[in-house]
Design a protein around this motif. Structure first.
Motif, PDB file in Angstrom:
ATOM      1  N   ILE A  52     -55.929 -31.303   8.800  1.00 31.65           N
ATOM      2  CA  ILE A  52     -55.645 -32.666   8.353  1.00 31.65           C
ATOM      3  C   ILE A  52     -55.621 -32.712   6.826  1.00 31.65           C
ATOM      4  O   ILE A  52     -54.735 -33.324   6.223  1.00 31.65           O
ATOM      5  N   VAL A  53     -56.581 -32.050   6.201  1.00 34.80           N
ATOM      6  CA  VAL A  53     -56.642 -32.010   4.740  1.00 34.80           C
ATOM      7  C   VAL A  53     -55.415 -31.280   4.184  1.00 34.80           C
ATOM      8  O   VAL A  53     -54.833 -31.704   3.182  1.00 34.80           O
ATOM      9  N   GLU A  54     -55.006 -30.198   4.840  1.00 34.93           N
ATOM     10  CA  GLU A  54     -53.822 -29.468   4.398  1.00 34.93           C
ATOM     11  C   GLU A  54     -52.568 -30.339   4.513  1.00 34.93           C
ATOM     12  O   GLU A  54     -51.701 -30.313   3.634  1.00 34.93           O
ATOM     13  N   SER A  55     -52.473 -31.130   5.567  1.00 32.11           N
ATOM     14  CA  SER A  55     -51.359 -32.058   5.736  1.00 32.11           C
ATOM     15  C   SER A  55     -51.371 -33.131   4.656  1.00 32.11           C
ATOM     16  O   SER A  55     -50.337 -33.472   4.074  1.00 32.11           O
ATOM     17  N   LEU A  56     -52.541 -33.650   4.361  1.00 31.29           N
ATOM     18  CA  LEU A  56     -52.687 -34.648   3.311  1.00 31.29           C
ATOM     19  C   LEU A  56     -52.255 -34.058   1.973  1.00 31.29           C
ATOM     20  O   LEU A  56     -51.542 -34.706   1.199  1.00 31.29           O
ATOM     21  N   ALA A  57     -52.651 -32.818   1.686  1.00 35.01           N
ATOM     22  CA  ALA A  57     -52.273 -32.156   0.433  1.00 35.01           C
ATOM     23  C   ALA A  57     -50.758 -32.030   0.331  1.00 35.01           C
ATOM     24  O   ALA A  57     -50.173 -32.290  -0.730  1.00 35.01           O
ATOM     25  N   ALA A  58     -50.114 -31.655   1.416  1.00 35.76           N
ATOM     26  CA  ALA A  58     -48.654 -31.495   1.405  1.00 35.76           C
ATOM     27  C   ALA A  58     -47.965 -32.846   1.217  1.00 35.76           C
ATOM     28  O   ALA A  58     -47.021 -32.962   0.427  1.00 35.76           O
ATOM     29  N   ASP A  59     -48.444 -33.867   1.909  1.00 33.63           N
ATOM     30  CA  ASP A  59     -47.819 -35.188   1.839  1.00 33.63           C
ATOM     31  C   ASP A  59     -48.041 -35.874   0.493  1.00 33.63           C
ATOM     32  O   ASP A  59     -47.233 -36.706   0.095  1.00 33.63           O
ATOM     33  N   ARG A  60     -49.140 -35.548  -0.181  1.00 34.92           N
ATOM     34  CA  ARG A  60     -49.467 -36.204  -1.453  1.00 34.92           C
ATOM     35  C   ARG A  60     -49.266 -35.281  -2.654  1.00 34.92           C
ATOM     36  O   ARG A  60     -49.798 -35.551  -3.734  1.00 34.92           O
ATOM     37  N   ALA A  61     -48.510 -34.198  -2.470  1.00 39.65           N
ATOM     38  CA  ALA A  61     -48.219 -33.277  -3.573  1.00 39.65           C
ATOM     39  C   ALA A  61     -47.598 -34.059  -4.720  1.00 39.65           C
ATOM     40  O   ALA A  61     -46.762 -34.923  -4.516  1.00 39.65           O
TER      41      ALA A  61
END
Length: 119
Positions: free
Chosen positions: A46-55
């Protein structure tokens, strides 16, 4: 050292904390975790997805509780997963516990709206 890929999650250590967190151009979300922590394993994708979406908006880094005990102690981390948001080189918010993506987004947004969090 290879170039950082925006949206990826890098490790943060005592040695690179100043560069990756305090001197960061964007706000930084730190995930404190441990390999033995089941909730950490559940929330990491989930954190990795958040990082990608908020790059480009927020940098996301993680610190291993066992490898970086000084960094964890500096932030008062006693349970994982734990999260600390930095903005402008200062802590802007924190929380503990695994949560669904929409909750993590709410916590992050709240921290970024905190007084003094704007850059």
């Amino acid at each position: 050292m290879p170039a950082h890929v925006p949206g990826s999650v890098r490790s943060v250590t005592e040695q690179n904390f100043t560069e990756r967190v305090l001197q960061a151009e964007r706000p930084v979300l730190i995930q404190f975790w441990a390999a033995w922590c089941r909730p950490c394993q559940m929330v990491t994708p989930i954190v990795e997805s958040l990082a990608a979406d908020r790059a480009g908006e927020v940098d996301v880094v993680r610190a291993d509780l066992d490898d970086q005990p000084g960094l964890a102690a500096r932030h008062g981390i006693t349970a994982v997963p734990a999260f600390v948001v930095y903005a402008g080189g200062r802590p802007a918010g924190s929380w503990t516990g695994a949560a669904p993506r929409h909750v993590l987004d709410q916590y992050l947004a709240s921290a970024l709206r905190a007084p003094g969090a704007d850059r």
